[in-house]
Enzyme design. Structure first.
Site, PDB file in Angstrom:
ATOM      1  N   ARG A 173     -45.478  21.753 -61.474  1.00 57.14           N
ATOM      2  CA  ARG A 173     -44.516  21.918 -62.573  1.00 57.14           C
ATOM      3  C   ARG A 173     -44.877  23.015 -63.572  1.00 57.14           C
ATOM      4  O   ARG A 173     -44.032  23.436 -64.348  1.00 57.14           O
ATOM      5  CB  ARG A 173     -44.373  20.589 -63.324  1.00 57.14           C
ATOM      6  CG  ARG A 173     -43.433  19.638 -62.618  1.00 57.14           C
ATOM      7  CD  ARG A 173     -43.474  18.279 -63.260  1.00 57.14           C
ATOM      8  NE  ARG A 173     -44.824  17.742 -63.138  1.00 57.14           N
ATOM      9  CZ  ARG A 173     -45.184  16.513 -63.486  1.00 57.14           C
ATOM     10  NH1 ARG A 173     -44.310  15.706 -64.033  1.00 57.14           N
ATOM     11  NH2 ARG A 173     -46.406  16.099 -63.315  1.00 57.14           N
ATOM     12  N   ARG A 215     -37.371  22.064 -57.867  1.00 57.71           N
ATOM     13  CA  ARG A 215     -37.501  20.641 -58.133  1.00 57.71           C
ATOM     14  C   ARG A 215     -36.230  20.076 -58.780  1.00 57.71           C
ATOM     15  O   ARG A 215     -35.889  18.907 -58.580  1.00 57.71           O
ATOM     16  CB  ARG A 215     -38.728  20.444 -59.020  1.00 57.71           C
ATOM     17  CG  ARG A 215     -38.965  19.089 -59.599  1.00 57.71           C
ATOM     18  CD  ARG A 215     -39.440  18.091 -58.586  1.00 57.71           C
ATOM     19  NE  ARG A 215     -39.818  16.872 -59.283  1.00 57.71           N
ATOM     20  CZ  ARG A 215     -38.937  16.014 -59.797  1.00 57.71           C
ATOM     21  NH1 ARG A 215     -37.642  16.233 -59.659  1.00 57.71           N
ATOM     22  NH2 ARG A 215     -39.341  14.942 -60.432  1.00 57.71           N
ATOM     23  N   ARG A 244     -53.224  21.641 -56.421  1.00 54.81           N
ATOM     24  CA  ARG A 244     -51.923  21.574 -57.100  1.00 54.81           C
ATOM     25  C   ARG A 244     -51.422  22.960 -57.518  1.00 54.81           C
ATOM     26  O   ARG A 244     -50.801  23.101 -58.573  1.00 54.81           O
ATOM     27  CB  ARG A 244     -51.989  20.675 -58.348  1.00 54.81           C
ATOM     28  CG  ARG A 244     -52.272  19.222 -58.056  1.00 54.81           C
ATOM     29  CD  ARG A 244     -50.979  18.492 -57.716  1.00 54.81           C
ATOM     30  NE  ARG A 244     -51.196  17.065 -57.649  1.00 54.81           N
ATOM     31  CZ  ARG A 244     -50.824  16.205 -58.598  1.00 54.81           C
ATOM     32  NH1 ARG A 244     -50.184  16.620 -59.660  1.00 54.81           N
ATOM     33  NH2 ARG A 244     -51.060  14.929 -58.461  1.00 54.81           N
ATOM     34  N   TYR A 290     -54.195   2.690 -54.305  1.00 56.32           N
ATOM     35  CA  TYR A 290     -52.772   2.800 -54.656  1.00 56.32           C
ATOM     36  C   TYR A 290     -51.981   1.643 -54.072  1.00 56.32           C
ATOM     37  O   TYR A 290     -51.111   1.065 -54.726  1.00 56.32           O
ATOM     38  CB  TYR A 290     -52.185   4.125 -54.146  1.00 56.32           C
ATOM     39  CG  TYR A 290     -52.184   5.231 -55.161  1.00 56.32           C
ATOM     40  CD1 TYR A 290     -51.294   5.204 -56.242  1.00 56.32           C
ATOM     41  CD2 TYR A 290     -53.054   6.303 -55.057  1.00 56.32           C
ATOM     42  CE1 TYR A 290     -51.291   6.224 -57.178  1.00 56.32           C
ATOM     43  CE2 TYR A 290     -53.061   7.332 -55.990  1.00 56.32           C
ATOM     44  CZ  TYR A 290     -52.168   7.279 -57.050  1.00 56.32           C
ATOM     45  OH  TYR A 290     -52.173   8.286 -57.966  1.00 56.32           O
ATOM     46  N   ASP A 293     -47.284  14.909 -50.645  1.00 59.12           N
ATOM     47  CA  ASP A 293     -48.032  14.088 -51.594  1.00 59.12           C
ATOM     48  C   ASP A 293     -48.899  13.102 -50.822  1.00 59.12           C
ATOM     49  O   ASP A 293     -48.738  12.924 -49.609  1.00 59.12           O
ATOM     50  CB  ASP A 293     -47.076  13.375 -52.560  1.00 59.12           C
ATOM     51  CG  ASP A 293     -47.814  12.899 -53.810  1.00 59.12           C
ATOM     52  OD1 ASP A 293     -48.633  13.662 -54.343  1.00 59.12           O
ATOM     53  OD2 ASP A 293     -47.566  11.750 -54.236  1.00 59.12           O
TER      54      ASP A 293
HETATM   55  O1  CP3 Z   1     -51.861  21.076 -54.254  1.00 57.65           O
HETATM   56  C1  CP3 Z   1     -50.661  21.328 -54.036  1.00 57.65           C
HETATM   57  O2  CP3 Z   1     -50.050  22.260 -54.609  1.00 57.65           O
HETATM   58  C2  CP3 Z   1     -49.968  20.567 -52.936  1.00 57.65           C
HETATM   59  C3  CP3 Z   1     -49.203  19.448 -53.302  1.00 57.65           C
HETATM   60  C4  CP3 Z   1     -49.825  18.165 -53.812  1.00 57.65           C
HETATM   61  C5  CP3 Z   1     -49.146  17.306 -54.698  1.00 57.65           C
HETATM   62  N1  CP3 Z   1     -49.882  16.175 -54.843  1.00 57.65           N
HETATM   63  C6  CP3 Z   1     -47.844  17.598 -55.309  1.00 57.65           C
HETATM   64  C7  CP3 Z   1     -47.352  16.778 -56.437  1.00 57.65           C
HETATM   65  C8  CP3 Z   1     -51.029  17.543 -53.470  1.00 57.65           C
HETATM   66  C9  CP3 Z   1     -52.153  18.042 -52.609  1.00 57.65           C
HETATM   67  C10 CP3 Z   1     -51.048  16.284 -54.131  1.00 57.65           C
HETATM   68  C11 CP3 Z   1     -52.121  15.293 -53.973  1.00 57.65           C
HETATM   69  C12 CP3 Z   1     -52.109  14.099 -54.815  1.00 57.65           C
HETATM   70  N2  CP3 Z   1     -51.049  13.297 -55.129  1.00 57.65           N
HETATM   71  C13 CP3 Z   1     -53.256  13.492 -55.358  1.00 57.65           C
HETATM   72  C14 CP3 Z   1     -54.661  13.982 -55.144  1.00 57.65           C
HETATM   73  C15 CP3 Z   1     -55.014  15.051 -56.071  1.00 57.65           C
HETATM   74  C16 CP3 Z   1     -55.299  14.560 -57.439  1.00 57.65           C
HETATM   75  O3  CP3 Z   1     -54.627  15.051 -58.344  1.00 57.65           O
HETATM   76  O4  CP3 Z   1     -56.204  13.755 -57.576  1.00 57.65           O
HETATM   77  C17 CP3 Z   1     -52.858  12.348 -56.059  1.00 57.65           C
HETATM   78  C18 CP3 Z   1     -53.741  11.400 -56.833  1.00 57.65           C
HETATM   79  C19 CP3 Z   1     -51.454  12.237 -55.885  1.00 57.65           C
HETATM   80  C20 CP3 Z   1     -50.568  11.149 -56.384  1.00 57.65           C
HETATM   81  C21 CP3 Z   1     -49.593  11.683 -57.357  1.00 57.65           C
HETATM   82  N3  CP3 Z   1     -48.496  12.438 -57.020  1.00 57.65           N
HETATM   83  C22 CP3 Z   1     -49.589  11.491 -58.752  1.00 57.65           C
HETATM   84  C23 CP3 Z   1     -50.624  10.706 -59.535  1.00 57.65           C
HETATM   85  C24 CP3 Z   1     -48.444  12.148 -59.235  1.00 57.65           C
HETATM   86  C25 CP3 Z   1     -47.930  12.132 -60.629  1.00 57.65           C
HETATM   87  C26 CP3 Z   1     -48.708  13.028 -61.513  1.00 57.65           C
HETATM   88  C27 CP3 Z   1     -47.817  14.072 -62.079  1.00 57.65           C
HETATM   89  O5  CP3 Z   1     -48.278  15.213 -62.187  1.00 57.65           O
HETATM   90  O6  CP3 Z   1     -46.655  13.744 -62.391  1.00 57.65           O
HETATM   91  C28 CP3 Z   1     -47.802  12.775 -58.140  1.00 57.65           C
HETATM   92  C29 CP3 Z   1     -46.604  13.615 -58.175  1.00 57.65           C
HETATM   93  C30 CP3 Z   1     -46.789  15.044 -57.731  1.00 57.65           C
HETATM   94  N4  CP3 Z   1     -47.438  15.423 -56.593  1.00 57.65           N
HETATM   95  C31 CP3 Z   1     -46.234  16.189 -58.352  1.00 57.65           C
HETATM   96  C32 CP3 Z   1     -46.589  17.283 -57.541  1.00 57.65           C
HETATM   97  C33 CP3 Z   1     -46.206  18.718 -57.733  1.00 57.65           C
HETATM   98  C34 CP3 Z   1     -45.389  16.204 -59.627  1.00 57.65           C
HETATM   99  C35 CP3 Z   1     -44.077  15.541 -59.346  1.00 57.65           C
HETATM  100  C36 CP3 Z   1     -42.875  16.118 -60.042  1.00 57.65           C
HETATM  101  O7  CP3 Z   1     -42.474  17.235 -59.752  1.00 57.65           O
HETATM  102  O8  CP3 Z   1     -42.284  15.373 -60.824  1.00 57.65           O
END
Ligand code: CP3
Length: 341
Positions: free
Chosen positions: A32, A41, A28, A154, A77
């Protein structure tokens, strides 16, 4: 592969070869906590960002350049791969992903569509090409997918879950439906990873973020065969990192899927990765420690480096993704410390 990429410190470490220092990237790393991400974003919603190649590419490139990390990760994602199968996905502000028509029985699983990600997710290919065009020539690009269990959970729960009741009820109660779902997802994941490799990534990571809710027996019987199949589908093409959280009791079994790199979360000592037979190990700083004073962060990072001392194949990373409020300056200081070590 271009020799500059092949000989990059990150890919050398993935192969378990000796390097002058540990390479570093952060799960990640684009997110944000970074003002540049928030600015992009603000132009669109989260799914829109994932599906607009120019913006997704910019987010990936910004994070790599601003932090100076040794690898970039595709901005995408885990869950959009489920949309073409017929699942209705939204991201609610502050709540995370939601699937509005979760699949909880054999009929719903039978009704899932079988699209080829090459056709159904062309925006990912476009983003990869744009990133590869503008990324420094010695910086590898990591692609990724959700692992079969985490995607299934999921799809079944419809969102995050505390006890995974629907998932385990199906897994333990309807062997045929579970097999059908896991086979379907594993095919999709394998096609998607192979497509990403064809589009231009140099490594892939399989995220099994939720697998830690399983007992070793259930993991072995109901999950491991599918992980093996997904990893085998890309074996020998690019290195595969297999990462999960809460996996202390699962690591030996996870190694049976023979990933090139094993990801370790912060609950587990980093050395365990090598002890269970991994040639390369990624991890495992607690992402929450980045909220502590800088000196504490650096001390904790030195402890991780110490744990890897004398070993080849250490990729410095966090034990899970960076959280939204993380102070950017601490992240930069961490990268500088590891690269100066
Ligand atoms: O690593 C990176 O920088 C690449 C991008 C990336 C994102 N999600 C961007 C994202 C990667 C590799 C992921 C993987 C991901 N997504 C996982 C596995 C990693 C982990 O954390 O266990 C999971 C479980 C998800 C599912 C997911 N996507 C969740 C649970 C959420 C919400 C959590 C949150 O932080 O709000 C997301 C949204 C998400 N994916 C965001 C980002 C930058 C935030 C969304 C936003 O900008 O509002």
């Amino acid at each position: 592969m271009d020799p500059k990429l092949h000989n990059s410190i990150f890919l050398k470490a993935c192969r378990g070869e000796a390097t002058d220092r540990a390479p570093i990237w952060l799960m990640r790393q684009a997110g944000r906590y970074m003002p540049e991400f928030r600015e992009i974003r603000a132009k669109t919603d989260f799914l829109g960002l994932c599906k607009t190649p120019e913006l997704a590419a910019q987010v990936t490139l910004d994070a790599q350049r601003i932090l100076g990390v040794d690898a970039a990760i595709l901005f995408a994602d885990l869950l959009p791969i489920l949309e073409p199968l017929g699942l209705k996905l939204t991201y609610e502000e502050g709540e995370g992903p939601r699937i509005h028509n979760p699949v909880r029985d054999a009929a719903a699983i039978d009704a899932l569509r079988d699209e080829n990600p090459r056709q159904s997710m062309p925006f990912v290919g476009d983003a990869i090409r744009l990133i590869r065009r503008d990324l420094p020539g010695d910086i590898p690009l990591i692609g990724f997918a959700g692992a079969p269990f985490t995607l299934a959970a999921y799809a079944i729960e419809g969102g995050s879950s505390r006890n995974y009741i629907h998932t385990k009820k199906l897994m333990l109660g309807d062997a045929g439906a579970w097999r059908a779902l896991m086979q379907h997802l594993t095919r999709q994941i394998s096609e998607y990873l192979n497509a990403q490799i064809e589009w231009g990534v140099q490594c892939v990571q399989l995220f099994d973020s939720w697998v830690g809710c399983l007992s070793p027996e259930d993991y072995r019987d109901h999950v491991l065969p599918y992980v093996k199949q997904a990893i085998d589908s890309v074996r020998g093409k690019v290195p595969v990192i297999y990462f999960g959280t809460g996996t202390a009791t699962l690591l030996e079994l996870m190694m049976q899927a023979r990933p090139d790199v094993l990801g370790i979360d912060w609950h587990t000592p980093l050395q365990r990765g090598w002890e269970v037979g991994a040639k390369a190990v990624q991890g495992n700083l607690d992402p929450v420690c980045l909220f502590a004073p800088r000196e504490v962060v650096l001390q904790k990072a030195r402890t991780v480096l110490q744990a890897a001392k004398g070993r080849t194949g250490h990729i410095f990373n966090l034990g899970h993704g960076i959280l939204p409020q993380t102070p950017v300056d601490n992240v930069k200081a961490l990268v500088e410390l590891v690269q100066g070590a």
